[in-house]
Design a protein around this motif. Structure first.
Motif, mmCIF file in Angstrom:
data_model
loop_
_atom_site.group_PDB
_atom_site.id
_atom_site.type_symbol
_atom_site.label_atom_id
_atom_site.label_comp_id
_atom_site.label_asym_id
_atom_site.label_seq_id
_atom_site.Cartn_x
_atom_site.Cartn_y
_atom_site.Cartn_z
ATOM 1 N N UNK A 15 8.972 13.729 0.332
ATOM 2 C CA UNK A 15 9.912 13.530 1.446
ATOM 3 C C UNK A 15 9.821 12.095 1.967
ATOM 4 N N UNK A 16 8.609 11.554 1.978
ATOM 5 C CA UNK A 16 8.401 10.172 2.418
ATOM 6 C C UNK A 16 9.107 9.201 1.478
ATOM 7 N N UNK A 17 8.903 9.377 0.174
ATOM 8 C CA UNK A 17 9.564 8.502 -0.801
ATOM 9 C C UNK A 17 11.078 8.575 -0.654
ATOM 10 N N UNK A 18 11.581 9.782 -0.539
ATOM 11 C CA UNK A 18 13.030 9.982 -0.441
ATOM 12 C C UNK A 18 13.596 9.285 0.789
ATOM 13 N N UNK A 29 -6.914 7.280 3.280
ATOM 14 C CA UNK A 29 -6.998 8.288 2.215
ATOM 15 C C UNK A 29 -7.370 9.652 2.801
ATOM 16 N N UNK A 30 -6.644 10.672 2.392
ATOM 17 C CA UNK A 30 -6.899 12.065 2.790
ATOM 18 C C UNK A 30 -6.652 12.335 4.281
ATOM 19 N N UNK A 81 0.294 8.785 10.104
ATOM 20 C CA UNK A 81 0.012 8.005 8.893
ATOM 21 C C UNK A 81 1.307 7.732 8.140
ATOM 22 N N UNK A 82 2.113 8.783 7.936
ATOM 23 C CA UNK A 82 3.405 8.604 7.260
ATOM 24 C C UNK A 82 4.289 7.633 8.044
ATOM 25 N N UNK A 83 4.307 7.764 9.362
ATOM 26 C CA UNK A 83 5.144 6.887 10.198
ATOM 27 C C UNK A 83 4.699 5.437 10.081
ATOM 28 N N UNK A 138 -3.043 5.899 -1.249
ATOM 29 C CA UNK A 138 -3.190 6.750 -0.053
ATOM 30 C C UNK A 138 -2.261 7.958 -0.161
ATOM 31 N N UNK A 139 -1.003 7.721 -0.512
ATOM 32 C CA UNK A 139 -0.020 8.803 -0.604
ATOM 33 C C UNK A 139 -0.429 9.849 -1.636
ATOM 34 N N UNK A 140 -1.093 9.422 -2.687
ATOM 35 C CA UNK A 140 -1.514 10.359 -3.733
ATOM 36 C C UNK A 140 -2.582 11.330 -3.232
ATOM 37 N N UNK A 141 -3.246 10.986 -2.129
ATOM 38 C CA UNK A 141 -4.261 11.883 -1.571
ATOM 39 C C UNK A 141 -3.681 12.827 -0.514
#
Length: 610
Positions: A400-403, A344-345, A351-353, A389-392
């Motif tokens: 972009x991650x979701x896409x 988180x944060x 983290x994205x990877x 986690x993504x919401x933080x």
């Protein structure tokens, strides 16, 4: 300092409570006090208010006098409270000095305006939260008469109300309430005392250091936790808080972990890292507390070390032998989920990877698929944790991650939460091509009508409503066309279909032939529990034969288990708009079925036709 007229008034109020408020009218002893309080009112507005209330009481008739007397009593005892003296002269009392300047007291509202808030704070009926929230919006809690009740509510058995009272005191009441907080504080360790301590610290009460010293010498752990929260604001307490991480009590340890996260120094972070690694596989309770603390720190001094622990928990899950005991898989899934929360944060590329690696992992998805009955629920929990986690993290990077990963994820039920959140975040960000992006997900049931309503109403509540959508026209018309198609094909009009109809009805203008035809067709498939809603929509539009259409549906109703929905239907206002020629038709239906609904409809049609 004693203000004698206050005690004179107190005696008169007590007398009238015993004798009866009806005797207050033109009472000479009360009338004698009015000019005295008017004179005092030249220096303090609260006395002017008392003078006015006494005058109102002396003029009130018997029916009004009880309410007037109660109003004076409430204000009087609030004022006496500020003087540190709540009793009459012949009663023994502890030595006190005036709590604060009488001029600090504000009484902006009538007693009738204040009364509902006082009642909500001091009783245990349903609906109290709404009353308190409404009173707050209207500024009622700036009135001193509510302060003692706000303090009382700090110990309410419903934690939501207690926390709301805490917030109101902190943000609305101000320092004027300090004496009441001090008066009612106890070292017993109740939750309300922890809240009082934090409020006194917030308001800068000079006695807090002494209170903390005494608290830490005693054994009330809830108070100790609150004290640690305060101590963590000062770097000089760092070593002491580090020592408290080894306390035998869980509540104290948790407060110490959060205190170190708040200090956020290299030394504090290093201690949290050490404990995190030590407890990751040994002490589940401690580990979860540490994860929660680590979420609130940037881990700037040791991110890589903790991040490697998160990766390791994922690898440990994948490394379990497929023939191992089921409890090993469950434990590994739970441990992995807890570890993810640490991120988180932590808005870093790795983290994205890593999250992408997890969601697209063939081995991970195969494991969940092979052990679906055992692990599907845990996989959904992991998905929800990743979404948290993504919401933080940064909104643009998250989208972009979701896409990037949404369409690449395997078609599984643990993919569904991602599409729901992806839609919500895309609408919130006013992304273009919402329809093109999500229509396939809609067709595959990854998102549904409720998700559309939540997204466009900016509400993630299950009960989000179409009326909450500020501008219905922001919805791409192609969604409306798809909703038309769905309702046309639906076998019955159930909850989801009615939600679709809500959107179409809000979207389409009046007149609209296409919707008129759909409403008539939909009415033939309506369930009893949705009939009122669809009939209301029909009556609000220019459908030529809407009376016949509604009658043709209702005439098929018979006695059964739908009494509640029949009562709703009977209460509808639109029956009064029916032409009088329908009266004999509904009379015949009542004669045949003995259904009270039809008798009520007859009465309403007659009422509407004079």
């Amino acid at each position: 300092m004693r203000i004698q007229p206050l005690y004179d008034l107190q005696q008169e109020v007590n007398r009238l409570f015993i004798a009866g408020s009806k005797f207050a009218k033109n009472d000479p002893r009360l009338l004698k006090l009015i000019p005295i309080f008017e004179k005092l009112g030249e220096k303090a507005p609260v006395f002017k208010k008392l003078a006015r209330d006494i005058q109102d009481l002396t003029k009130a008739d018997a029916l009004e006098s009880s309410e007037k007397l109660t109003a004076i009593s409430t204000l009087l005892y609030s004022v006496l409270y500020t003087q540190g003296e709540m009793t009459e002269t012949d009663v023994k009392k502890k030595d006190q000095t005036p709590h604060f300047d009488i001029n600090d007291i504000t009484t902006l509202y009538s007693y009738l305006e204040v009364k509902p808030a006082i009642k909500a704070l001091s009783e245990s009926n349903q609906g109290r939260m709404e009353v308190v929230e409404d009173a707050r919006k209207r500024g009622i809690f700036k009135d001193f008469r509510t302060y003692a009740y706000l303090d009382l509510a700090l110990g309410d058995k419903y934690s939501e109300l207690a926390e709301l009272a805490y917030t109101i005191i902190k943000e609305d009441a101000g320092k004027t309430i300090i004496p009441i907080l001090v008066e009612n504080f106890s070292y017993e360790g109740r939750k309300e005392d922890s809240r009082r301590l934090l409020l006194l610290h917030h308001f800068g009460y000079e006695g807090v250091p002494f209170m903390i010293k005494k608290i830490m010498e005693e054994s009330a752990v809830n108070l100790q936790a609150a004290a640690i929260t305060i101590l963590s604001e000062d770097l000089k307490n760092e070593d002491w808080i580090i020592e408290l991480t080894g306390d035998k009590n869980k509540v104290v340890r948790e407060a110490a972990y959060m205190g170190l996260a708040k200090l956020n120094t290299e030394k504090s972070q290093d201690k949290l890292k050490e404990l995190y690694i030590k407890n990751r596989t040994k002490n589940k309770t401690n580990f979860e507390l540490l994860v929660y603390a680590l979420q609130s720190t940037d881990m700037s001094f040791f991110f890589n070390e903790v991040f490697q622990q998160v990766r390791e928990s994922f690898n440990e899950l994948l490394a379990i032998n497929k023939d191992a005991d089921n409890k090993n898989f469950v434990a590994a899934m739970e441990n992995f989920q807890s570890n993810i929360s640490v991120l988180n944060y932590k808005d870093k590329p790795e983290v994205y990877d890593f999250l992408s690696e997890v969601l697209l992992s063939d081995n991970y998805n195969k494991l969940i698929k092979d052990k679906k009955n055992l692990l599907a629920g845990y996989a959904n929990n992991v998905s929800q944790t990743i979404i948290s986690v993504l919401r933080t993290l940064d909104n643009k990077k998250t989208l972009a991650f979701y896409k990037k990963i949404a369409d690449k994820m395997p078609d599984t039920e643990w993919k569904i939460p991602f599409y729901k959140r992806y839609l919500y975040d895309s609408v919130t960000a006013k992304s273009k091509d919402i329809y093109d992006t999500f229509i396939n997900a809609y067709n595959k049931n990854y998102i549904d009508i409720n998700d559309l309503i939540k997204a466009y109403s900016s509400s993630y509540s299950y009960y989000a409503n179409v009326s909450q959508i500020d501008d219905i026209k922001v919805i791409d018309k192609r969604w409306i066309d798809r909703l038309y198609e769905h309702i046309e094909k639906a076998k019955s009009m159930k909850y989801d279909e009615m939600r679709m109809l809500d959107i179409i009805d809000a979207y389409e203008p009046v007149p609209c032939d296409k919707l008129n035809k759909l409403l008539k067709k939909a009415s033939t498939k309506v369930e009893v529990y949705t009939s009122v809603d669809i009939f209301n929509k029909m009556m609000a539009r220019d459908i030529p034969d809407k009376f016949d259409a509604i009658y043709s549906v209702v005439k098929n109703y018979t006695k059964g288990s739908n009494s509640y929905y029949f009562s709703r239907l009977a209460e509808a206002d639109f029956w009064e708009k029916f032409p009088k020629e329908y009266i004999p038709k509904f009379k015949d239906l009542h004669a045949k079925t003995k259904l009270g609904l039809f008798e009520t409809i007859v009465d309403k049609i007659q009422l509407g036709n004079g």
